[in-house]
Design an enzyme around this catalytic site. Structure first.
Site, PDB file in Angstrom:
ATOM      1  N   SER A  61       3.480 -10.178  -9.660  1.00  0.00           N
ATOM      2  CA  SER A  61       4.587  -9.346  -9.835  1.00  0.00           C
ATOM      3  C   SER A  61       4.895  -8.457  -8.669  1.00  0.00           C
ATOM      4  O   SER A  61       5.963  -7.930  -8.683  1.00  0.00           O
ATOM      5  CB  SER A  61       4.425  -8.463 -11.094  1.00  0.00           C
ATOM      6  OG  SER A  61       3.232  -7.793 -11.065  1.00  0.00           O
ATOM      7  N   ASP A  83       5.814   1.965 -12.078  1.00  0.00           N
ATOM      8  CA  ASP A  83       5.349   1.832 -13.501  1.00  0.00           C
ATOM      9  C   ASP A  83       3.827   1.788 -13.408  1.00  0.00           C
ATOM     10  O   ASP A  83       3.103   2.600 -12.767  1.00  0.00           O
ATOM     11  CB  ASP A  83       5.833   0.748 -14.001  1.00  0.00           C
ATOM     12  CG  ASP A  83       5.471  -0.660 -13.356  1.00  0.00           C
ATOM     13  OD1 ASP A  83       4.702  -0.524 -12.641  1.00  0.00           O
ATOM     14  OD2 ASP A  83       6.180  -1.649 -13.660  1.00  0.00           O
ATOM     15  N   HIS A 113       2.724  -0.965 -10.684  1.00  0.00           N
ATOM     16  CA  HIS A 113       3.524  -1.503  -9.383  1.00  0.00           C
ATOM     17  C   HIS A 113       3.936  -0.287  -8.496  1.00  0.00           C
ATOM     18  O   HIS A 113       4.369   1.032  -8.938  1.00  0.00           O
ATOM     19  CB  HIS A 113       4.793  -2.156  -9.632  1.00  0.00           C
ATOM     20  CG  HIS A 113       4.155  -3.431 -10.465  1.00  0.00           C
ATOM     21  ND1 HIS A 113       4.352  -3.434 -11.794  1.00  0.00           N
ATOM     22  CD2 HIS A 113       3.880  -4.772 -10.215  1.00  0.00           C
ATOM     23  CE1 HIS A 113       4.034  -4.627 -12.297  1.00  0.00           C
ATOM     24  NE2 HIS A 113       3.602  -5.273 -11.437  1.00  0.00           N
TER      25      HIS A 113
END
Length: 353
Positions: A35, A318, A321
């Site tokens: 991600s 978040d 990340h």
């Protein structure tokens, strides 16, 4: 990161001594990972691991979520940008295009949120690294059909292959596991070795490996401590993994004379941002910008989550990340920095070989 102060001078020095042309700008960038680098592949999967909703993308062009786990650009975007290339599109978005062979030659992003080195990591929810490599193999066949084997080999040998992988495997490693951290990392590296050698056999020659960060310092780990301290055990596993990955690349270089690589120690670089945060413009290094609860990390970033007003002073977007601001600094270090943050070459040096 003090090298960042010399960034403009270094950039213009490179341009003046090396010129502008094919010998400076790599042919393309091919991105593999999780991600931290996903630019929309998971949008095309049936999975709970998605980021194609607000507040993600609030600072991206157009202000809309794209599938990036970030408020704006992520590591893959900045890597391509600093090499003078467009950020490569997600594979699953272009694979069905009628002219996909030409699109593949321009660079592709295979990264998938939740992916790991191991197939078992978030199995069924993402494109594992093995699956990403399988997709690249398919793309390679299309390239050969488009321009021939000799030209395809030349193209790949002049391109950058970037890997941002391993964090999810480490997060999935249970603290009560019968395996020791060293044994666990050994199993990861054994698998990674096969994967990177497969990439070499297909035609990759310039490897960029972005190591895992100090995973115990992300909001999701800090919230487990009453004091909000980093989780030392998670950081230790991350350090073991980075050391082993760097050694693997060094071994591959000694085995394959035509291979070159750049290893970026994200743990060291991100800890410097944390420990010297004010010099980099960060006033919040523990809490997430988007989320709910303790450190904004009890609930993930969703459209109903709290959103910080100034994303540039937050290190984390978040639970896991970095913000766009943090990603920009880290990738600048990878591209232009020096040892011990990045070695034996930085990405810029690798790109002009």
């Amino acid at each position: 990161m003090a090298a960042l102060l010399l960034l403009p001078l270094l950039f213009f020095s490179l341009m003046s001594t090396e010129g502008v042309g094919q010998n400076v700008v790599p042919k393309s960038v091919y991105v593999f990972g999780d991600s931290l680098a996903d630019v929309g592949n998971n949008n095309h999967l049936v999975t709970i691991l998605k980021a194609n909703f607000p507040h993600n993308g609030v600072d991206f062009a157009g202000g809309k979520a794209t599938g990036r786990y970030c408020n704006g650009k992520n590591a893959a975007d900045f890597l391509a940008e600093k090499l003078g290339l467009l950020s490569p599109p997600p594979y699953l978005a272009i694979n069905s295009s009628p002219n996909n062979s030409q699109l593949f030659l321009n660079g592709v992003n295979f990264a998938s949120g939740g992916a790991g080195v191991l197939d078992s990591t978030n199995k069924g929810e993402c494109l594992s690294l093995n699956k990403q490599i399988d997709y690249f193999s398919t793309a390679y066949v299309s390239m050969v059909e488009e321009i021939g084997a000799v030209q395809a080999h030349s193209h790949l040998s002049s391109s950058i292959f970037a890997f941002l992988i391993g964090s999810n495997d480490i997060f999935a490693f249970p603290k009560n596991s019968k395996a020791t951290p060293l044994q666990f990392v050994g199993s990861l590296i054994s698998t990674l070795q096969l994967q990177l050698k497969k990439m070499y056999n297909i035609g990759a020659r310039k490897f960029v490996f972005i190591g895992t960060g100090p995973l115990g310092c992300c909001p999701a780990q800090r919230k487990q401590s009453k004091s909000g301290d980093c989780d030392a055990s998670a950081n230790a596993v991350s350090n073991l993994y980075n050391q082993a990955a760097a050694s693997l690349l060094q071994d591959m270089k000694s085995q394959f004379n035509d291979m070159s690589y750049s290893f970026f120690n994200t743990s060291l670089a991100l800890l410097e941002l944390i420990n010297d945060s004010t010099n980099y413009g960060f006033t919040e290094t523990k809490a997430a910008c988007c989320g709910l609860g303790n450190l904004n990390a009890q609930v993930a970033c969703t459209p109903v989550s709290a959103l910080c007003s100034d994303r540039k002073n937050h290190l984390f977007w978040d639970l896991y990340h970095p913000t766009e601001a943090a990603a920009a600094i880290l990738i600048s270090d990878a591209v232009y920095g020096t040892s011990p943050l990045v070695y034996p070459l930085n990405v810029r040096q690798l790109s002009v070989l």
